[in-house]
Motif scaffolding. Sequence first.
Motif, short mmCIF file in Angstrom:
data_model
loop_
_atom_site.label_atom_id
_atom_site.label_comp_id
_atom_site.label_asym_id
_atom_site.label_seq_id
_atom_site.Cartn_x
_atom_site.Cartn_y
_atom_site.Cartn_z
N PRO A 183 4.10 2.24 4.28
CA PRO A 183 2.70 1.86 3.86
C PRO A 183 1.79 2.92 3.93
O PRO A 183 1.93 3.88 4.65
CB PRO A 183 2.20 0.74 4.81
CG PRO A 183 2.92 0.90 5.86
CD PRO A 183 4.36 1.50 5.53
N CYS A 184 0.70 3.11 3.17
CA CYS A 184 -0.33 4.16 3.47
C CYS A 184 -1.58 3.55 3.27
O CYS A 184 -2.10 3.20 2.27
CB CYS A 184 0.02 5.46 2.38
SG CYS A 184 -1.35 6.58 2.57
N TRP A 185 -2.76 3.49 4.23
CA TRP A 185 -3.82 3.03 3.90
C TRP A 185 -5.08 3.90 3.80
O TRP A 185 -6.19 3.61 3.78
CB TRP A 185 -4.22 2.20 5.26
CG TRP A 185 -3.01 1.30 5.85
CD1 TRP A 185 -1.91 1.33 6.70
CD2 TRP A 185 -2.62 0.00 4.75
NE1 TRP A 185 -1.24 0.41 6.57
CE2 TRP A 185 -1.57 -0.55 5.57
CE3 TRP A 185 -3.49 -0.59 4.02
CZ2 TRP A 185 -0.97 -1.66 5.12
CZ3 TRP A 185 -3.08 -2.08 3.53
CH2 TRP A 185 -1.73 -2.48 4.29
N ARG A 186 -4.67 5.16 3.77
CA ARG A 186 -5.63 6.25 3.22
C ARG A 186 -6.48 5.98 2.06
O ARG A 186 -5.94 5.45 1.21
CB ARG A 186 -5.17 7.57 3.06
CG ARG A 186 -4.60 7.94 4.54
CD ARG A 186 -4.06 9.56 4.48
NE ARG A 186 -3.74 9.99 5.66
CZ ARG A 186 -4.33 10.63 6.85
NH1 ARG A 186 -5.60 10.43 6.50
NH2 ARG A 186 -3.63 11.04 7.52
N SER A 213 0.91 -1.28 0.08
CA SER A 213 0.00 0.09 -0.01
C SER A 213 0.95 1.13 0.00
O SER A 213 1.88 1.33 0.49
CB SER A 213 -0.93 0.04 1.26
OG SER A 213 -0.20 0.12 2.38
N TYR A 214 0.47 2.30 -0.55
CA TYR A 214 1.22 3.46 -0.67
C TYR A 214 0.19 4.78 -1.09
O TYR A 214 -0.71 4.62 -1.66
CB TYR A 214 2.46 3.34 -1.52
CG TYR A 214 1.94 3.19 -3.19
CD1 TYR A 214 2.21 1.85 -3.75
CD2 TYR A 214 1.35 3.97 -3.95
CE1 TYR A 214 1.67 1.37 -4.91
CE2 TYR A 214 1.16 3.77 -5.19
CZ TYR A 214 1.28 2.40 -5.67
OH TYR A 214 0.59 2.35 -7.00
N CYS A 215 0.83 5.77 -0.78
CA CYS A 215 0.21 6.96 -1.32
C CYS A 215 1.35 7.81 -1.92
O CYS A 215 2.50 7.79 -1.29
CB CYS A 215 -0.14 8.07 -0.24
SG CYS A 215 -1.73 7.26 0.83
N THR A 268 -3.35 7.29 -4.81
CA THR A 268 -2.98 6.04 -3.86
C THR A 268 -2.73 4.76 -4.82
O THR A 268 -2.92 4.98 -6.01
CB THR A 268 -4.36 5.60 -3.03
OG1 THR A 268 -5.57 5.46 -3.88
CG2 THR A 268 -4.76 6.97 -2.17
N ARG A 269 -2.39 3.73 -4.12
CA ARG A 269 -2.51 2.30 -5.00
C ARG A 269 -3.51 2.09 -5.70
O ARG A 269 -3.48 1.60 -6.88
CB ARG A 269 -2.01 1.25 -4.01
CG ARG A 269 -1.54 0.15 -4.80
CD ARG A 269 -1.46 -1.03 -3.58
NE ARG A 269 -1.34 -2.39 -4.62
CZ ARG A 269 -0.09 -2.90 -4.77
NH1 ARG A 269 0.97 -2.44 -4.46
NH2 ARG A 269 -0.07 -4.00 -5.53
N SER A 270 -4.66 2.31 -5.15
CA SER A 270 -5.87 1.92 -5.80
C SER A 270 -6.21 2.85 -7.04
O SER A 270 -7.16 2.81 -7.56
CB SER A 270 -6.96 2.17 -4.74
OG SER A 270 -7.34 3.31 -4.28
#
Length: 126
Positions: free
Chosen positions: A100-103, A31-33, A52-54
């Motif tokens: 990681p970044c979960w935002r 996960s990342y931003c 974001t990753r998504s």
Amino acid sequence: QVQPVESGGGSVQPGESLRLSCQVSAYMGGSYCMGWFRQAPGKKREGVAGITRSGSTTYADSGKGRFTISQDSAKGTLYLELSSLKPEDTGMYYCAAKAPCWRGSVVLTPEEFDSWGKGTQVTVSS
């Protein structure tokens, strides 16, 4: 950790376009931003766009409708397409990563990011 590395800056006339790139493969494993920031002489660093990753994107008002952030995870590269450039877009453009970044969406403040590139200069002048 490996720093992001920006490229693609240059000197252009008002109304022209540029595409900035940033090598961020070291941060794309989970996960990342990611974000693009800019800083003009004598001014604070400000957020331009984030992703974001998504693929959720965030834009500052200054670039909405003119700038486009994108990513190619296969190439480990982050992009920023700059169009209809104005003299006030002049500045050093920085790529930043947080992993990681979960935002669900990127928060475009410098304090959110852990890793920074050295920047690439964009100059818009007639």
